[in-house]
Design an enzyme around this catalytic site. Structure first.
Site, mmCIF file in Angstrom:
data_model
loop_
_atom_site.group_PDB
_atom_site.id
_atom_site.type_symbol
_atom_site.label_atom_id
_atom_site.label_comp_id
_atom_site.label_asym_id
_atom_site.label_seq_id
_atom_site.Cartn_x
_atom_site.Cartn_y
_atom_site.Cartn_z
ATOM 1 N N SER A 1 -5.251 20.549 -8.077
ATOM 2 C CA SER A 1 -5.462 21.963 -8.379
ATOM 3 C C SER A 1 -5.246 22.833 -7.148
ATOM 4 C CB SER A 1 -6.861 22.192 -8.940
ATOM 5 O OG SER A 1 -7.837 21.686 -8.059
ATOM 6 N N THR B 1 0.824 -1.194 0.000
ATOM 7 C CA THR B 1 0.000 0.000 0.000
ATOM 8 C C THR B 1 0.860 1.245 0.000
ATOM 9 O OG1 THR B 1 -1.755 1.191 1.105
ATOM 10 C CG2 THR B 1 -0.232 0.042 2.517
#
EC number: 2.3.1.35
Length: 386
Positions: free
Chosen positions: A386, A182
């Site tokens: 963003s 992971t």
């Protein structure tokens, strides 16, 4: 101490300037020996990041002197140039430590599709080597240096009565459905162990820990778990003892990863029992854990067992509706093909939720560790790049 808790290891975490925030973003873990045995497990995603490809190649020798990790950029889907960047990073570590590049693993994490700022990475390696230490502070900084959307570092340590130990750190808060690993994790041990045994014990440990964490069904391009063995304790544990301690530390890290996963308000264990095979148990538990309707119900603290029944019923496993039972937080709500109790009897107001499904067709079982699906998860991931 965690990654430097076992004897024979030093670590560092520095701010190399990869992240605009100025946060720690480059980590180095060094094995001072006397052994340099290593093993690793990696993502099954077909689109593998450059550092995964590099580390898989160098680990064919199952020897590592060092691991260098960066956050602030995944170096995934970056073409030949990205692989050259990974190679250059390993070469830089090798040069400064006076080892071979083939003895250096590389890991990266962050936004997919952008090249790393190599001047910052290379100068960061110099800074990290100067900062190498075996102190608790060095361990903590190493764990912090790999954080992305994580809100806290994840560390774990366990010591065997005979004097050897296992430590490590992990990072990950989203894109967690690893298929053998992971995100990023480095484990260390001072046990005396040979290469085949270390590989088997790591795979046995990750099979029931890292591979059972499934926050959102996303298998990262960069998933990596590495274990380095120094042999500095002088103690050679049995294979069963090493597997047990590696599993203990890995399980601790998995629960920390889940608790800090993006937007999570519930820690959910999905256990499937009475399956015809372990593969069936894993498939059913994972499908329930990944189902958005189940996850949103859990976010609303709604014990809607019908969504669980729907999810498990679409798995290509051996399932008999007349033998299936579903319990939530200790209350059996469905059994023998019909409701068994009023759903209001199951209290989901707390953070911990346990779903237990008994298929009633065999003797195999598995647990998947997951979370709910919240507003926070959607908001964080919609604004990630963003």
């Amino acid at each position: 101490m965690t990654v430097t808790g076992p004897q024979g290891f030093r670590a560092a975490g520095v701010a190399a300037g990869i992240k605009a925030s100025g946060a720690l973003d480059l980590t180095l873990v060094v094995n001072d020996g006397p052994l340099d045995v290593a093993a690793g497990v990696f993502t099954r995603n077909v689109i593998k990041a450059a550092p995964v490809l590099w580390s898989q190649e160098v680990l064919k020798q199952q020897r590592l002197k060092a691991v260098v990790l960066n956050s602030g950029g995944a170096n995934a889907a970056t073409g030949p140039g990205g692989f050259q960047d990974t190679h250059a990073t390993a070469e830089k570590v090798a040069e400064v430590l006076e080892v071979g590049a083939i003895e250096v693993a590389v890991c990266s994490t962050g936004l997919i599709g952008e090249r790393l700022p190599m001047p910052a990475v290379l100068s960061g390696v110099d800074a990290a080597v100067k900062a190498l230490d075996a102190s608790p502070e060095a361990s903590l900084n190493a764990a912090k240096g790999v954080m992305t959307t994580d809100t806290k570092p994840k560390q774990a340590f366990a010591k065997h009565d005979s004097g050897w130990s296992v430590g490590g750190f992990a990072k990950g808060a989203g894109m967690l459905a690893p298929n053998l690993a992971t995100m990023l994790s480095v484990l260390t041990t001072d046990a005396v162990v040979d290469k085949p045994t270390l590989d088997r014990t790591l795979r046995a440990a990750t099979h029931v820990t890292f591979d059972r964490l499934d926050v959102d069904g996303g298998t990262s391009t960069n998933d990596t778990v590495l274990v380095l063995a120094s042999g500095a304790s002088g103690v050679e544990p049995t294979e069963a003892e090493l597997t047990e301690l590696l599993t203990t530390v890995s399980h601790d890290l998995v629960l920390q990863l889940r608790a800090d996963s993006e937007g999570a308000t519930k820690d959910v264990d999905v256990t499937v029992r009475g399956a015809a095979s372990e593969a069936d148990a894993i498939a059913v538990a994972r499908t329930i854990a990944e189902d958005n309707l189940v996850k949103t119900a859990l976010f609303g603290s709604d014990p809607n067992w019908g969504r669980i029944a729907m999810a498990l019923g679409r798995v290509p496993a051996r399932i008999d509706p007349e033998t299936v039972s579903i319990a939530i937080n200790g209350v059996t709500l469905f059994a023998q093909g019909m409701p068994a109790a009023d759903r209001s009897e199951a209290d989901l107001s707390g953070r911990a939720i346990e779903i237990v499904v008994d298929l009633g067709v065999g003797a195999s079982a598995a647990t998947i560790y997951t979370t709910d699906l919240s507003h926070g998860y959607v908001e964080e991931n919609s604004a990630y790049s963003s």
